[in-house]
Design a protein around this motif. Structure first.
Motif, PDB file in Angstrom:
ATOM      1  N   HIS A  56      12.597   3.850  -5.630  1.00  0.00           N
ATOM      2  CA  HIS A  56      11.374   3.071  -5.482  1.00  0.00           C
ATOM      3  C   HIS A  56      10.991   3.089  -4.005  1.00  0.00           C
ATOM      4  O   HIS A  56      11.828   3.365  -3.139  1.00  0.00           O
ATOM      5  N   PRO A  57       9.727   2.804  -3.674  1.00  0.00           N
ATOM      6  CA  PRO A  57       9.237   2.981  -2.301  1.00  0.00           C
ATOM      7  C   PRO A  57       9.210   1.692  -1.490  1.00  0.00           C
ATOM      8  O   PRO A  57       9.210   0.585  -2.030  1.00  0.00           O
ATOM      9  N   HIS A  58       9.155   1.851  -0.165  1.00  0.00           N
ATOM     10  CA  HIS A  58       8.919   0.749   0.763  1.00  0.00           C
ATOM     11  C   HIS A  58       8.038   1.243   1.902  1.00  0.00           C
ATOM     12  O   HIS A  58       8.088   2.430   2.275  1.00  0.00           O
ATOM     13  N   ILE A  59       7.270   0.346   2.492  1.00  0.00           N
ATOM     14  CA  ILE A  59       6.598   0.587   3.774  1.00  0.00           C
ATOM     15  C   ILE A  59       6.677  -0.690   4.612  1.00  0.00           C
ATOM     16  O   ILE A  59       6.851  -1.788   4.081  1.00  0.00           O
ATOM     17  N   GLY A  60       6.577  -0.545   5.934  1.00  0.00           N
ATOM     18  CA  GLY A  60       6.321  -1.661   6.828  1.00  0.00           C
ATOM     19  C   GLY A  60       7.452  -2.639   7.061  1.00  0.00           C
ATOM     20  O   GLY A  60       7.214  -3.725   7.589  1.00  0.00           O
ATOM     21  N   LEU A  61       8.676  -2.245   6.721  1.00  0.00           N
ATOM     22  CA  LEU A  61       9.790  -3.195   6.818  1.00  0.00           C
ATOM     23  C   LEU A  61      11.090  -2.448   7.034  1.00  0.00           C
ATOM     24  O   LEU A  61      11.160  -1.230   6.927  1.00  0.00           O
ATOM     25  N   SER A  62      12.143  -3.216   7.326  1.00  0.00           N
ATOM     26  CA  SER A  62      13.506  -2.698   7.291  1.00  0.00           C
ATOM     27  C   SER A  62      14.266  -3.461   6.210  1.00  0.00           C
ATOM     28  O   SER A  62      14.178  -4.690   6.144  1.00  0.00           O
ATOM     29  N   THR A  63      14.990  -2.741   5.354  1.00  0.00           N
ATOM     30  CA  THR A  63      15.867  -3.404   4.399  1.00  0.00           C
ATOM     31  C   THR A  63      17.252  -3.520   5.028  1.00  0.00           C
ATOM     32  O   THR A  63      17.707  -2.612   5.718  1.00  0.00           O
ATOM     33  N   GLU A 265      -1.412   4.087  -3.733  1.00  0.00           N
ATOM     34  CA  GLU A 265      -1.914   5.410  -4.112  1.00  0.00           C
ATOM     35  C   GLU A 265      -0.938   6.506  -3.703  1.00  0.00           C
ATOM     36  O   GLU A 265      -0.748   7.488  -4.438  1.00  0.00           O
ATOM     37  N   ASP A 266      -0.299   6.349  -2.548  1.00  0.00           N
ATOM     38  CA  ASP A 266       0.682   7.341  -2.100  1.00  0.00           C
ATOM     39  C   ASP A 266       1.833   7.456  -3.099  1.00  0.00           C
ATOM     40  O   ASP A 266       2.311   8.567  -3.383  1.00  0.00           O
ATOM     41  N   TRP A 267       2.292   6.331  -3.635  1.00  0.00           N
ATOM     42  CA  TRP A 267       3.392   6.387  -4.602  1.00  0.00           C
ATOM     43  C   TRP A 267       2.930   7.007  -5.918  1.00  0.00           C
ATOM     44  O   TRP A 267       3.628   7.825  -6.516  1.00  0.00           O
ATOM     45  N   LYS A 268       1.732   6.642  -6.353  1.00  0.00           N
ATOM     46  CA  LYS A 268       1.217   7.211  -7.603  1.00  0.00           C
ATOM     47  C   LYS A 268       1.035   8.720  -7.497  1.00  0.00           C
ATOM     48  O   LYS A 268       1.279   9.459  -8.454  1.00  0.00           O
ATOM     49  N   GLN A 269       0.630   9.199  -6.325  1.00  0.00           N
ATOM     50  CA  GLN A 269       0.332  10.610  -6.138  1.00  0.00           C
ATOM     51  C   GLN A 269       1.537  11.424  -5.657  1.00  0.00           C
ATOM     52  O   GLN A 269       1.412  12.626  -5.408  1.00  0.00           O
ATOM     53  N   GLY A 270       2.693  10.788  -5.511  1.00  0.00           N
ATOM     54  CA  GLY A 270       3.892  11.510  -5.104  1.00  0.00           C
ATOM     55  C   GLY A 270       3.949  11.864  -3.641  1.00  0.00           C
ATOM     56  O   GLY A 270       4.720  12.750  -3.243  1.00  0.00           O
ATOM     57  N   GLU A 281      14.312  10.605 -11.918  1.00  0.00           N
ATOM     58  CA  GLU A 281      13.664   9.418 -12.474  1.00  0.00           C
ATOM     59  C   GLU A 281      13.301   8.497 -11.324  1.00  0.00           C
ATOM     60  O   GLU A 281      13.856   8.587 -10.236  1.00  0.00           O
ATOM     61  N   PHE A 282      12.340   7.621 -11.570  1.00  0.00           N
ATOM     62  CA  PHE A 282      11.894   6.698 -10.532  1.00  0.00           C
ATOM     63  C   PHE A 282      11.165   5.533 -11.191  1.00  0.00           C
ATOM     64  O   PHE A 282      10.847   5.563 -12.383  1.00  0.00           O
ATOM     65  N   VAL A 283      10.910   4.508 -10.386  1.00  0.00           N
ATOM     66  CA  VAL A 283      10.174   3.342 -10.872  1.00  0.00           C
ATOM     67  C   VAL A 283       8.685   3.586 -10.663  1.00  0.00           C
ATOM     68  O   VAL A 283       8.246   3.759  -9.523  1.00  0.00           O
ATOM     69  N   PRO A 284       7.885   3.603 -11.724  1.00  0.00           N
ATOM     70  CA  PRO A 284       6.440   3.801 -11.534  1.00  0.00           C
ATOM     71  C   PRO A 284       5.791   2.579 -10.908  1.00  0.00           C
ATOM     72  O   PRO A 284       6.339   1.465 -10.941  1.00  0.00           O
ATOM     73  N   LEU A 285       4.628   2.784 -10.312  1.00  0.00           N
ATOM     74  CA  LEU A 285       3.882   1.672  -9.741  1.00  0.00           C
ATOM     75  C   LEU A 285       3.553   0.677 -10.853  1.00  0.00           C
ATOM     76  O   LEU A 285       3.065   1.064 -11.911  1.00  0.00           O
ATOM     77  N   PRO A 286       3.840  -0.609 -10.657  1.00  0.00           N
ATOM     78  CA  PRO A 286       3.511  -1.595 -11.694  1.00  0.00           C
ATOM     79  C   PRO A 286       2.013  -1.636 -11.955  1.00  0.00           C
ATOM     80  O   PRO A 286       1.196  -1.292 -11.089  1.00  0.00           O
ATOM     81  N   ALA A 293      -3.724 -10.008  -1.456  1.00  0.00           N
ATOM     82  CA  ALA A 293      -3.915 -11.393  -1.034  1.00  0.00           C
ATOM     83  C   ALA A 293      -4.168 -12.313  -2.225  1.00  0.00           C
ATOM     84  O   ALA A 293      -4.427 -13.495  -2.056  1.00  0.00           O
ATOM     85  N   GLY A 294      -4.106 -11.761  -3.450  1.00  0.00           N
ATOM     86  CA  GLY A 294      -4.433 -12.538  -4.630  1.00  0.00           C
ATOM     87  C   GLY A 294      -3.245 -13.164  -5.292  1.00  0.00           C
ATOM     88  O   GLY A 294      -2.358 -13.704  -4.652  1.00  0.00           O
ATOM     89  N   GLY A 295      -3.195 -13.079  -6.624  1.00  0.00           N
ATOM     90  CA  GLY A 295      -2.169 -13.737  -7.415  1.00  0.00           C
ATOM     91  C   GLY A 295      -0.802 -13.141  -7.211  1.00  0.00           C
ATOM     92  O   GLY A 295      -0.583 -12.295  -6.335  1.00  0.00           O
ATOM     93  N   PRO A 296       0.165 -13.578  -8.024  1.00  0.00           N
ATOM     94  CA  PRO A 296       1.553 -13.130  -7.822  1.00  0.00           C
ATOM     95  C   PRO A 296       1.696 -11.638  -8.046  1.00  0.00           C
ATOM     96  O   PRO A 296       1.226 -11.097  -9.045  1.00  0.00           O
ATOM     97  N   PRO A 297       2.349 -10.932  -7.118  1.00  0.00           N
ATOM     98  CA  PRO A 297       2.564  -9.494  -7.274  1.00  0.00           C
ATOM     99  C   PRO A 297       3.709  -9.221  -8.236  1.00  0.00           C
ATOM    100  O   PRO A 297       4.442 -10.143  -8.627  1.00  0.00           O
ATOM    101  N   PRO A 298       3.904  -7.973  -8.631  1.00  0.00           N
ATOM    102  CA  PRO A 298       5.047  -7.654  -9.485  1.00  0.00           C
ATOM    103  C   PRO A 298       6.349  -7.969  -8.772  1.00  0.00           C
ATOM    104  O   PRO A 298       6.410  -8.058  -7.550  1.00  0.00           O
ATOM    105  N   GLU A 299       7.427  -8.134  -9.571  1.00  0.00           N
ATOM    106  CA  GLU A 299       8.727  -8.391  -8.985  1.00  0.00           C
ATOM    107  C   GLU A 299       9.114  -7.234  -8.066  1.00  0.00           C
ATOM    108  O   GLU A 299       8.934  -6.060  -8.401  1.00  0.00           O
ATOM    109  N   VAL A 300       9.669  -7.570  -6.938  1.00  0.00           N
ATOM    110  CA  VAL A 300      10.088  -6.549  -5.984  1.00  0.00           C
ATOM    111  C   VAL A 300      11.432  -5.986  -6.389  1.00  0.00           C
ATOM    112  O   VAL A 300      12.169  -6.562  -7.189  1.00  0.00           O
ATOM    113  N   LEU A 301      11.742  -4.822  -5.864  1.00  0.00           N
ATOM    114  CA  LEU A 301      13.034  -4.187  -6.042  1.00  0.00           C
ATOM    115  C   LEU A 301      13.690  -4.085  -4.686  1.00  0.00           C
ATOM    116  O   LEU A 301      13.061  -3.688  -3.711  1.00  0.00           O
ATOM    117  N   SER A 302      14.942  -4.461  -4.593  1.00  0.00           N
ATOM    118  CA  SER A 302      15.612  -4.397  -3.290  1.00  0.00           C
ATOM    119  C   SER A 302      15.993  -2.991  -2.938  1.00  0.00           C
ATOM    120  O   SER A 302      16.121  -2.645  -1.798  1.00  0.00           O
TER     121      SER A 302
END
Length: 302
Positions: A56-63, A265-270, A281-286, A293-302
């Protein structure tokens, strides 16, 4: 003395695998640069159970992956393959984009209840949000240790109590694993504007009030309380300097809403590559039913 007390909530990472979600919280999104915190385990499931977290993907952070017990295999799109073991620091900087998987390849660990992990995300300063992705494993013996009567402490990252960790960070912070014997007294780090103490096990007394495991105590700026362990207690202490507001949607963090839309879009387009040795295999974009900035986002994956 306390800004807020945050109780853990249950979050489902994969079917059959729930964790205690601590950050973000509706009334307190971050503590210093820490924008996310999960407590997984102790886990005890049949040896045949599959709890793997697919690429699964990440941007803008360090895990930051830190194990109290067990082990997990990390693979990422840089080609890194690293078995994560207790006491080590595994610092993965996503920057402009990375993907990774976490697989539990030793079923005996899960069956024996021997997996317990703390996963945090550290937001990057705006100037570093588009940095190149990177991964670094730090062995337990590379990290500073402090001991005193009834106190054992490992400095995972940053600076605290006159100690400095060699773990490379992008902003001022501290992150500690602390073990206290019953009745041990300990002060929280000074010199940081935002500070929190998560009670992993045991219980604490602060200013005459007892707090059980599963709570994050966020302290007011400028106060220097003494915490007292009411029993044998495990803590994670974290905090630092605030970096400004951040948007978070699924596994993406950014100071700009439009950057999160691009990441989707980057994740959807590979355009964010998969780990070369874990790319079947991979986790598709929810399904996108909310804006950053709106309602609750999908559950995150660590």
């Amino acid at each position: 003395m306390l800004d807020i007390i945050i109780d853990t909530r249950q979050a489902v990472i994969t079917p059959g695998f729930s964790v205690k979600r601590i950050l973000p919280f509706q009334l307190r999104r971050m503590v210093g640069p820490f924008i996310f915190m999960d407590h997984a385990g102790p886990v005890s499931v049949p040896a045949t159970t599959n709890l793997d977290v697919l690429p699964h993907p990440h941007i803008g952070l360090s895990t930051v992956s830190y194990l109290l017990d067990g082990n997990v295999m990390h693979r990422d799109s840089l080609g890194v393959e690293q078995v994560i073991k207790p006491g080590e620091v595994n610092w993965m900087t996503a920057g402009k984009g990375i993907s990774h998987s976490e697989r539990f390849e030793d079923p005996s660990v899960l069956a024996a209840g021997g997996l317990e992990m703390i996963q945090t995300w550290v937001a990057l300063p705006e100037k570093d949000e588009e940095s190149d992705p990177a991964f670094k494993n730090y062995a337990a013996d590379e990290l500073p240790i402090f001991t005193d009567k009834g106190v054992w402490m490992r400095l995972i990252a940053g600076e605290a109590y006159g100690l400095k960790s060699e773990v490379k960070t992008s902003s001022p912070l501290f992150y500690l694993h602390v073990e206290l014997e019953a009745e041990a007294r300990f002060g929280i780090p000074t010199g940081h504007s935002e500070r929190g103490v998560y009670i992993v096990k045991g219980s604490l007394e602060v200013n005459g009030v007892n707090y059980p495991a599963g709570k994050l105590l966020v302290f007011s700026k400028g106060v220097d309380p003494m915490i007292i362990a009411k029993e044998k207690t495990t803590l994670m202490m974290l905090g630092g300097e605030h970096l400004g507001d951040r948007y978070i949607w699924w596994n993406f963090v950014s100071s700009r809403k439009e950057r999160i839309e691009q990441a989707k879009e980057d994740w959807k387009q590979g355009r964010i590559l998969l780990p070369p040795s874990d790319n079947q295999e991979f986790v598709p974009l929810p399904e996108d039913k909310s804006k950053p900035a709106g309602g609750p986002p999908p559950e995150v994956l660590s």
